[in-house]
Design a protein around this motif. Structure first.
Motif, short mmCIF file in Angstrom:
data_model
loop_
_atom_site.label_atom_id
_atom_site.label_comp_id
_atom_site.label_asym_id
_atom_site.label_seq_id
_atom_site.Cartn_x
_atom_site.Cartn_y
_atom_site.Cartn_z
N MET A 1 0.82 -1.20 0.00
CA MET A 1 0.00 0.00 0.00
C MET A 1 0.86 1.27 0.00
O MET A 1 0.54 2.24 -0.65
N LEU A 2 1.96 1.23 0.73
CA LEU A 2 2.83 2.40 0.83
C LEU A 2 3.35 2.82 -0.54
O LEU A 2 3.42 4.01 -0.84
N LYS A 3 3.66 1.85 -1.37
CA LYS A 3 4.18 2.14 -2.71
C LYS A 3 3.20 3.02 -3.49
O LYS A 3 3.59 4.02 -4.09
N GLU A 4 1.92 2.66 -3.46
CA GLU A 4 0.90 3.40 -4.19
C GLU A 4 0.73 4.82 -3.60
O GLU A 4 0.55 5.78 -4.34
N VAL A 5 0.77 4.91 -2.28
CA VAL A 5 0.62 6.22 -1.63
C VAL A 5 1.78 7.14 -2.01
O VAL A 5 1.56 8.30 -2.36
N LEU A 6 3.00 6.62 -1.97
CA LEU A 6 4.16 7.44 -2.34
C LEU A 6 4.06 7.89 -3.79
O LEU A 6 4.34 9.04 -4.11
N ARG A 7 3.66 6.99 -4.66
CA ARG A 7 3.53 7.32 -6.08
C ARG A 7 2.47 8.40 -6.27
O ARG A 7 2.68 9.37 -6.99
N SER A 8 1.32 8.24 -5.62
CA SER A 8 0.24 9.21 -5.81
C SER A 8 0.59 10.58 -5.25
O SER A 8 0.12 11.60 -5.77
N LYS A 9 1.43 10.61 -4.23
CA LYS A 9 1.85 11.88 -3.63
C LYS A 9 3.09 12.46 -4.31
O LYS A 9 3.49 13.58 -4.01
N GLY A 10 3.71 11.67 -5.18
CA GLY A 10 4.92 12.12 -5.85
C GLY A 10 6.11 12.21 -4.90
O GLY A 10 6.97 13.06 -5.06
N VAL A 11 6.13 11.31 -3.92
CA VAL A 11 7.16 11.33 -2.88
C VAL A 11 8.19 10.23 -3.13
O VAL A 11 7.83 9.10 -3.45
N LYS A 12 9.45 10.58 -2.99
CA LYS A 12 10.54 9.62 -3.13
C LYS A 12 10.81 8.93 -1.79
O LYS A 12 10.65 9.53 -0.73
N GLN A 13 11.27 7.70 -1.86
CA GLN A 13 11.59 6.95 -0.64
C GLN A 13 12.65 7.66 0.20
O GLN A 13 12.54 7.72 1.42
N LYS A 14 13.64 8.23 -0.46
CA LYS A 14 14.72 8.92 0.24
C LYS A 14 14.18 10.11 1.03
O LYS A 14 14.56 10.34 2.18
N TRP A 15 13.28 10.87 0.42
CA TRP A 15 12.68 12.03 1.08
C TRP A 15 11.92 11.59 2.33
O TRP A 15 12.06 12.18 3.40
N LEU A 16 11.10 10.54 2.18
CA LEU A 16 10.32 10.04 3.31
C LEU A 16 11.23 9.56 4.43
O LEU A 16 11.01 9.87 5.60
N ALA A 17 12.27 8.82 4.08
CA ALA A 17 13.22 8.31 5.07
C ALA A 17 13.83 9.47 5.86
O ALA A 17 13.90 9.43 7.10
N ASN A 18 14.25 10.52 5.17
CA ASN A 18 14.83 11.68 5.84
C ASN A 18 13.82 12.38 6.74
O ASN A 18 14.16 12.81 7.84
N LYS A 19 12.59 12.49 6.28
CA LYS A 19 11.54 13.19 7.03
C LYS A 19 11.18 12.48 8.33
O LYS A 19 10.88 13.14 9.32
N ILE A 20 11.18 11.15 8.30
CA ILE A 20 10.74 10.43 9.51
C ILE A 20 11.91 9.84 10.31
O ILE A 20 11.69 9.24 11.35
N GLY A 21 13.13 10.03 9.83
CA GLY A 21 14.30 9.63 10.59
C GLY A 21 14.61 8.15 10.58
O GLY A 21 15.03 7.58 11.59
N VAL A 22 14.42 7.51 9.42
CA VAL A 22 14.79 6.10 9.27
C VAL A 22 15.69 5.98 8.04
O VAL A 22 15.84 6.92 7.27
N SER A 23 16.25 4.80 7.85
CA SER A 23 17.13 4.59 6.70
C SER A 23 16.31 4.39 5.43
O SER A 23 15.15 4.00 5.48
#
Length: 58
Positions: A1-23
């Motif tokens: 599900m996360l994959k679809e949400v990131l795609r629909s929001k135009g968010v990169k995995q790297k950006w999300l990782a930095n924002k929430i403090g995980v690798s």
């Protein structure tokens, strides 16, 4: 599900990782459904993306 949400929001995995403090590897594993975020991380993702948690888990 996360994959679809990131795609629909135009968010990169790297950006999300930095924002929430995980690798990036953690986010990648969640996207590939190899592992699942903790409740705390689900809450962080929900907050950063501005969506309800159940949209991530359903």
């Amino acid at each position: 599900m996360l994959k679809e949400v990131l795609r629909s929001k135009g968010v990169k995995q790297k950006w999300l990782a930095n924002k929430i403090g995980v690798s990036e590897v953690s986010v990648s594993n969640w996207v590939k459904e190899k592992t699942e975020p903790s409740l705390e991380n689900y809450q962080k993702i929900s907050q950063v993306l501005g969506i309800p948690i159940n949209q991530l888990t359903d």
